[in-house]
Design an enzyme around this catalytic site. Structure first.
Site, short mmCIF file in Angstrom:
data_model
loop_
_atom_site.label_atom_id
_atom_site.label_comp_id
_atom_site.label_asym_id
_atom_site.label_seq_id
_atom_site.Cartn_x
_atom_site.Cartn_y
_atom_site.Cartn_z
N HIS A 72 10.23 12.36 -10.52
CA HIS A 72 11.16 12.72 -9.45
C HIS A 72 11.68 14.15 -9.55
O HIS A 72 12.78 14.45 -9.06
CB HIS A 72 12.35 11.76 -9.44
CG HIS A 72 12.04 10.39 -8.90
ND1 HIS A 72 11.69 10.16 -7.59
CD2 HIS A 72 12.01 9.19 -9.50
CE1 HIS A 72 11.47 8.87 -7.41
NE2 HIS A 72 11.64 8.25 -8.55
N ASP A 93 15.25 1.68 -8.03
CA ASP A 93 14.10 1.19 -7.28
C ASP A 93 14.14 -0.33 -7.17
O ASP A 93 13.76 -0.89 -6.13
CB ASP A 93 12.79 1.63 -7.96
CG ASP A 93 12.37 3.01 -7.48
OD1 ASP A 93 12.44 3.26 -6.27
OD2 ASP A 93 11.98 3.84 -8.31
N GLU A 143 10.27 -2.10 -11.63
CA GLU A 143 11.29 -1.65 -10.68
C GLU A 143 11.00 -2.15 -9.27
O GLU A 143 11.39 -1.53 -8.30
CB GLU A 143 11.48 -0.14 -10.74
CG GLU A 143 10.23 0.69 -10.91
CD GLU A 143 10.52 2.16 -11.15
OE1 GLU A 143 11.68 2.61 -11.12
OE2 GLU A 143 9.55 2.91 -11.34
#
Ligand code: 3PY
Ligand code: MG
Length: 265
Positions: free
Chosen positions: A52, A181, A155
């Site tokens: 990310h 998530d 997740e």
């Protein structure tokens, strides 16, 4: 013989295998300097987030260099179970990988294969930073399959539904829950304390205990009672917050304190 990246003993993998809690934190600010600060603070491991962030391989290598010799292992949260990405991060000197969004045994197998040398996996041999540019080639090659940590992130609902077969994959050392998530996957984005998320987490934890694999959790914006609960439940691979969270919290609190002092003048 000189040192290589597996110098921290007992190794992270051995600690997790023995069921010992290991505390780490998260790097998102692209800073080797923060890696040094975390290691100095005593975190046993740190997760560098490539999934990310804008982190490059140069950064992975710089962070590995910063962490080296300070008692903290570097794990890279790669962007996916990609053979080349995992190989390059390990070759830069990471001691392991955290692979996001694992939803099937096939994905977990792919991650393990990428991280392990033949005959177990398909990682390519080379002179590279991880083996001290070839100086420690033999020692590194002998230790790597045993010491390199492979953690899969659970997740999503699919990952939870398939948790038993994922954990059955040999070479997968444990799983790490991504609460954000997970909450999104259960239709309650951001509500990491929602009953659905808690139920999913409990299922993953129970499966880890049954399989004898390390259960991990990222405790984001941690509160003491959450840390205590995670340890009491039996989570061992624990990630506390992260650089951007610490910086956000402390910079705001300090400014607020200064404003309160000014207001009293
Ligand atoms: C998530 O919460 O989804 C994460 O990936 C945290 O690391
Ligand atoms: Mg995630």
């Amino acid at each position: 013989m000189s040192d290589n990246v597996f110098k921290n003993q007992p190794s992270l993998r051995a600690l997790l295998k023995a069921g010992k809690p290991v505390l780490g934190s998260w790097l998102q600010a692209s800073s080797p300097c923060i890696a040094e600060i975390f290691a100095n603070a005593g975190y046993r491991w740190m997760g560098l987030d490539v999934e990310h962030t804008s982190a490059s391989y140069e950064l992975v290598e710089s962070v590995a260099r910063a962490a080296y010799g300070r008692g903290a292992d570097l794990l890279v949260r790669v962007s996916q179970a990609d053979q080349i990405e995992i190989r390059r991060c390990l070759d830069c000197g990471a001691q392991g990988v955290i692979v996001p969004y694992i939803e099937s045994a096939e994905q977990a197998q792919k991650a393990v294969a990428a991280a392990k040398y033949p005959p177990v996996g398909v990682r390519g041999f080379a002179f590279m930073r991880g083996n001290n540019w070839g100086v420690d080639f033999d020692e590194y090659a002998a230790k790597a399959n045993e010491e390199t940590l492979v953690i899969g992130m659970i997740e999503s609902k699919k990952g939870v539904d398939n948790i038993d077969e994922i954990l059955a994959v040999e070479g997968l050392d444990g799983v790490f829950i991504g609460p954000y998530d997970m909450s999104g996957s259960y239709g309650v984005p951001g509500q990491t304390q929602h009953a659905l998320v808690k139920e999913a987490i409990a299922k993953v934890l129970a499966a880890c205990k049954k399989a004898g694999k390390a259960p991990g959790q990222h405790i984001v914006r941690s509160k003491p009672e959450q840390i205590q609960a995670a340890l009491e439940q039996g989570f061992t691979f624990i990630c506390l917050d992260g650089d951007i969270i610490f910086l956000d919290q402390v910079s705001r609190a300090t400014l607020q304190t200064a404003k309160e002092v000014i207001a009293k003048f």
